[in-house]
Design an enzyme around this catalytic site. Structure first.
Site, PDB file in Angstrom:
ATOM      1  N   TYR A 196      -4.692 -38.898 -15.617  1.00  0.00           N
ATOM      2  CA  TYR A 196      -3.295 -38.428 -15.146  1.00  0.00           C
ATOM      3  C   TYR A 196      -3.242 -37.199 -16.283  1.00  0.00           C
ATOM      4  O   TYR A 196      -2.314 -37.316 -16.645  1.00  0.00           O
ATOM      5  CB  TYR A 196      -2.270 -40.288 -15.891  1.00  0.00           C
ATOM      6  CG  TYR A 196      -2.437 -41.301 -15.177  1.00  0.00           C
ATOM      7  CD1 TYR A 196      -2.489 -40.789 -13.893  1.00  0.00           C
ATOM      8  CD2 TYR A 196      -1.821 -42.493 -15.768  1.00  0.00           C
ATOM      9  CE1 TYR A 196      -1.746 -42.300 -12.685  1.00  0.00           C
ATOM     10  CE2 TYR A 196      -1.633 -43.479 -15.064  1.00  0.00           C
ATOM     11  CZ  TYR A 196      -2.051 -42.908 -13.663  1.00  0.00           C
ATOM     12  OH  TYR A 196      -0.980 -44.349 -12.457  1.00  0.00           O
TER      13      TYR A 196
ATOM     14  N   ASP B  11      -0.780 -53.994 -14.100  1.00  0.00           N
ATOM     15  CA  ASP B  11       0.456 -54.552 -12.875  1.00  0.00           C
ATOM     16  C   ASP B  11      -0.187 -56.130 -12.074  1.00  0.00           C
ATOM     17  O   ASP B  11       0.532 -56.821 -11.691  1.00  0.00           O
ATOM     18  CB  ASP B  11       0.820 -53.113 -11.627  1.00  0.00           C
ATOM     19  CG  ASP B  11       2.061 -52.387 -13.184  1.00  0.00           C
ATOM     20  OD1 ASP B  11       1.991 -52.614 -14.118  1.00  0.00           O
ATOM     21  OD2 ASP B  11       2.393 -52.080 -12.042  1.00  0.00           O
TER      22      ASP B  11
ATOM     23  N   ASP C 201     -13.186 -52.461  -8.648  1.00  0.00           N
ATOM     24  CA  ASP C 201     -12.603 -53.162  -7.705  1.00  0.00           C
ATOM     25  C   ASP C 201     -12.971 -54.251  -7.331  1.00  0.00           C
ATOM     26  O   ASP C 201     -12.142 -55.528  -7.412  1.00  0.00           O
ATOM     27  CB  ASP C 201     -13.111 -52.311  -6.509  1.00  0.00           C
ATOM     28  CG  ASP C 201     -14.446 -52.174  -6.323  1.00  0.00           C
ATOM     29  OD1 ASP C 201     -15.856 -52.039  -7.569  1.00  0.00           O
ATOM     30  OD2 ASP C 201     -15.204 -51.348  -5.268  1.00  0.00           O
TER      31      ASP C 201
ATOM     32  N   LYS D  79     -15.957 -47.129 -12.753  1.00  0.00           N
ATOM     33  CA  LYS D  79     -16.585 -47.384 -11.826  1.00  0.00           C
ATOM     34  C   LYS D  79     -17.727 -46.390 -11.341  1.00  0.00           C
ATOM     35  O   LYS D  79     -17.407 -45.186 -10.738  1.00  0.00           O
ATOM     36  CB  LYS D  79     -15.200 -46.838 -10.091  1.00  0.00           C
ATOM     37  CG  LYS D  79     -15.654 -46.861  -8.878  1.00  0.00           C
ATOM     38  CD  LYS D  79     -15.290 -47.709  -8.761  1.00  0.00           C
ATOM     39  CE  LYS D  79     -15.909 -48.209  -6.617  1.00  0.00           C
ATOM     40  NZ  LYS D  79     -15.706 -49.226  -5.702  1.00  0.00           N
TER      41      LYS D  79
ATOM     42  N   ASP E 167      -3.308 -48.742 -15.424  1.00  0.00           N
ATOM     43  CA  ASP E 167      -1.860 -49.259 -14.897  1.00  0.00           C
ATOM     44  C   ASP E 167      -1.559 -50.084 -13.318  1.00  0.00           C
ATOM     45  O   ASP E 167      -1.130 -50.596 -13.539  1.00  0.00           O
ATOM     46  CB  ASP E 167      -2.089 -47.915 -14.608  1.00  0.00           C
ATOM     47  CG  ASP E 167      -0.234 -47.493 -14.229  1.00  0.00           C
ATOM     48  OD1 ASP E 167       0.313 -48.518 -14.831  1.00  0.00           O
ATOM     49  OD2 ASP E 167      -0.185 -46.190 -13.650  1.00  0.00           O
TER      50      ASP E 167
HETATM   51 MG    MG Z   1       2.597 -48.495 -13.911  1.00  0.00          MG
END
Ligand code: MG
Ligand code: NAI
Length: 326
Positions: free
Chosen positions: A120, A227, A199, A167, A223
């Site tokens: 990001y 969720d 993962d 990772k 992120d």
């Molecule tokens: Mg989000």
């Protein structure tokens, strides 16, 4: 002492849940001064700018900011707002509450997500008609700063240690650096850590969330995985978050503008009210924060509840019940 609080409702249900959280803050015996400002799709349509300069400046100078959500312009609003408070960590608790139909009722985790870099960082390029690229940025300094925060956080929470998700088996350089820098800082503080590939973490947290407590993640992984944890505890309407910087902080629900229910007055205000609880705790009012949490928890258990939790109450009904219990 007066605390200046920037209030930025944004778009959609942001305009419904943010006033609900302000109502709860107003019910406390704390001296707040609220300063409301605009951001998001609506103000962009009007002025051409999703984040007006005065809104940015307000967040950059207030003691704390309460933000709702922005629509299509979310990235143009929230990324600079996080930068305005110089936020280096996004704290995202995912807790299942009694009375809420959760997939995994035993879930009680906190994600500490790196908030400035990774994928990001904003370095994307179109090299040709065929090829687009993204540069992933991981710095020693940001990784160490996150780790320092995580060490203090586990001490405050009385946790045994934390789990680092990465990772590094594939992204050897970037996540290798992330993992090693964090392990190094934890070692200096005598804090125990373990590590899980991201993962594998996704599977393990679904099967048995109880094995995790504090989870430290790179930006994108934090992120996505938070969720996923929202799904385990009963939906996005329940997840608060805090973007912490060295001198100020910004608090927001994890959810977006919920266009499917916006304007109907039935959005669940719990995520934003729990974000307000994090705000008052950040300012040092632990008892007030606990009082908000208890009022929310009792309301989730005994009702009234909004439709996302199977009830038929409005945002206002739920907010009034929470304020009453305060
Ligand atoms: Mg989000
Ligand atoms: P969303 O979080 O807005 O909604 C996803 C689903 O969860 C919808 O069915 C919605 O009704 C439900 N939901 C979310 N919050 C709820 C609440 N408080 N009470 C009851 N139900 C709730 O995510 P979606 O649909 O992916 O995005 C919608 C818009 O929000 C997009 O324009 C997106 O860019 C923006 N967005 C903004 C964010 C921010 O400002 N931080 C974060 C995520 C999305």
């Amino acid at each position: 002492m007066t605390h200046d609080i920037a209030v930025i409702p944004g778009d959609g249900i942001g305009k419904e849940v943010t006033p609900a959280a302000v109502e709860v803050l107003e019910a406390l015996e704390i001296d707040f001064e609220f300063h409301e400002a605009e951001a998001g799709d609506a103000v962009q349509a009007e002025t051409g700018e999703a984040l007006p300069e005065e809104t940015y400046d307000l967040a950059a100078s207030a003691d704390a900011t309460l933000f709702g959500a922005a629509g299509d312009t979310a990235a143009d609003v929230i990324l600079p707002l996080r930068e305005a408070v110089d936020s280096f960590v996004n704290v995202r608790p995912a807790t299942a509450y009694p009375g809420v139909d959760a997939v995994r009722p035993e879930t009680d985790l906190v994600f500490l997500r790196e908030n400035t870099e990774g994928v990001y960082a904003g370095h994307e390029d179109r090299l040709s008609d065929d090829v687009s690229t993204l540069t992933r940025v991981v710095t020693e300094s940001a990784s160490r700063r996150l780790a320092e925060f995580a060490c203090d956080f586990v001490a405050d929470r009385d946790a045994d240690g934390f789990t680092v998700v990465h990772k590094a088996n594939v992204m050897r350089e970037t996540d290798g650096r992330f993992r090693d820098a964090i392990a190094d800082v934890a070692d200096e503080h005598g804090v125990e850590t373990d590590e899980v590939l991201m993962d594998a973490f996704a599977t393990r947290v679904c099967l048995d969330p109880d094995q995790f407590d504090v989870v430290v993640c790179p930006n994108l992984a934090g992120d996505v995985l938070s969720d996923l944890a929202a799904g385990l505890v009963g939906g996005l309407g329940l997840l608060p978050s805090a973007n912490i910087g060295p001198e100020r902080a910004l608090f927001e629900p994890v959810h977006g503008t919920a266009p499917d229910i916006a304007g109907e007055g039935v959005a669940n205000p719990a995520a934003t009210i729990l974000s307000a609880a994090m705000l008052v705790e950040y300012l040092g009012y632990d008892e007030a924060g606990m009082a908000i949490r208890e009022a929310v928890e009792t309301t989730l258990e005994e009702g009234p509840r909004t439709p996302d939790l199977g009830g038929d109450a409005s945002t206002e009904d739920v907010t009034a019940a929470i304020v009453d219990r305060l």
